[in-house]
Design a protein around this motif. Structure first.
Motif: not given
Ligand SMILES: O=C(O)CCC(=O)C(=O)O
Ligand SMILES: [Fe+2]
Length: 396
Positions: A174-176, A216-218, A230-232, A245-247, A287-289, A296-298
């Motif tokens: 999931s990205k750890d 923060l994510q870019y 799953y995040d958890n 929160v999407y920007l 569950l998500h992806r 580009p997406r922030a």
């Molecule tokens: O970027 C997103 O919309 C979700 C990212 C995500 O699932 C996560 O960071 O666990």
């Protein structure tokens, strides 16, 4: 600083029947369905400032690649999600470069107390010793092979750094979610008197005494995406709620980067990452992806720990659960995590290939872990039959 969102959540709760779940508003929706979407909760100027801060951090090369670390017998292995960068706000120096996020970081309690009206969110750092890593994903049957989690797993709010095993692979892939052990590329700048090791230690300490994670994510728009997770995924992770929160001003159909939520057995929801859109969901049962992004997406994410997440009754699947009569409860329970890879085996694998495809070694490794997990789950007759039943109950 969170007042726009708090107001939106509070107002919706007071309003009559605006949501599929009736009078309880957004929070009731999260409780019932596991997720909710809130648009335009934030003042426009704040949205613009936060987006600028993320872009500036990325432009200054102060974000780190989003990585997943697996502990293996032959040492840790890191998989990188191409095109995705992140910055953990528990890093004091990094926060100085983004005043808008610094303020958010220091006022998370505003949102915590709002959400605590309905959810068991942790308001104080947990004084208890860290939960023992989960050693068994299922107790059905007693002979089933159990997932083993690395003893080096970080103490709080993070996915398990795993070995060859499978159950916690969800969190890792999931990205750890936090990847607390990853080296911070900003930690070795010229003007930085301290060593990167010391900084890393400080970051971990900051995280340990916190009840939330703010990141923060870019996404640079070169096809980066997240596989199903799953995040958890399991203890010792403590996350209860995910707030995204999407920007992204001017996002258009075709730009990609949609968030795809897959409530267990239910209809998937594809959510465009529109500017000023907030998505709240249960970290332990949605569950998500993220689909590939071609622009580009922030965004930023706040994960709130729960006071009592991952108690034994939502971690250990038992024989009594393996019955069609339990399915309505299972779709609302974190217990679903144990079976999700088997029920969605093809979707997981496809998403892993999409995410790591640019790197054959990483793809091979991620897919092998996924298949090892499946093999373990499906080796048990009762589980296999139940998974078969769940597959027929899927709505997609
Ligand atoms: O970027 C997103 O919309 C979700 C990212 C995500 O699932 C996560 O960071 O666990
Ligand atoms: Fe996630």
């Amino acid at each position: 600083m969170w007042s726009g969102l708090v107001e939106a959540l509070t107002k919706a709760a007071a309003a009559e029947d605006h949501t599929p779940c009736g009078g309880g508003g957004v929070l009731a929706e999260v409780e019932e369905r596991g997720f909710a979407v809130v648009d335009d909760a934030w003042p426009a100027a704040q949205v613009a400032q936060l987006r600028n801060e993320i872009e500036a951090l990325h432009a200054a090369d102060c974000m780190e690649p989003n990585q997943v670390q697996f502990a293996t017998g032959s040492g840790p292995i890191r998989l990188t999600k191409p095109g995705i960068f992140e910055a953990d706000m528990h890093h004091d120096q990094r926060r100085q470069a983004c005043p808008g996020f610094d303020q958010l970081f220091h006022t998370v309690a505003e949102l915590q107390s709002c959400l605590a009206t309905r959810f068991d969110v942790a308001l104080e750092p947990d004084a208890r010793p860290p939960a023992a890593p989960c050693t068994a994903a299922t107790e059905v049957p007693a002979t089933s092979t159990n997932a083993t989690h690395s003893s080096t797993t970080q103490e709080r709010g993070t996915a398990n750094k795993v070995t060859k095993h499978t159950e916690s692979a969800e969190g890792e892939q999931s990205k750890d979610p936090d990847n607390k052990n990853a080296r911070d590329p900003t930690a070795a700048t010229d003007d930085d008197a301290r060593s990167s090791g010391e900084q890393q230690e400080q970051l971990q300490k900051n995280q340990q005494f916190s009840t939330f994670t703010l990141k923060l994510q870019y996404n640079d728009g070169t096809g980066g995406c997240f596989p199903y997770h799953y995040d958890n995924p399991a203890p010792p992770n403590k996350r209860l709620l995910t707030v995204l929160v999407y920007l992204n001003a001017n996002w258009q159909q075709g730009d990609g980067g949609e968030l795809m939520l897959a409530p267990f057995l239910g209809k998937p929801q594809v959510i465009p990452p529109l500017e000023n859109r907030t998505v709240i969901f249960r970290s332990d049962r949605i569950l998500h992806r993220v689909l590939k992004a071609s622009k580009p997406r922030a965004c930023f994410t706040l994960w709130l720990d729960g006071a009592n997440t991952n108690t034994d009754d939502v971690v250990f699947l038992r024989e009594k659960h393996l019955t069609p009569a339990f399915v309505p409860e299972l779709v609302r329970s974190p217990l679903q995590r144990t079976l999700s890879r088997a029920v969605y085996e093809e979707e997981y694998e496809r998403s892993l290939r999409e995410c790591f495809g640019a790197n054959p070694r990483d793809t091979k490794y991620a897919v092998a872990l996924h298949r090892a997990h499946l093999k373990q789950t499906l080796a048990n007759d009762k589980l296999r039959q139940f998974v078969q039943h769940l597959k027929t109950a899927r709505q997609w």
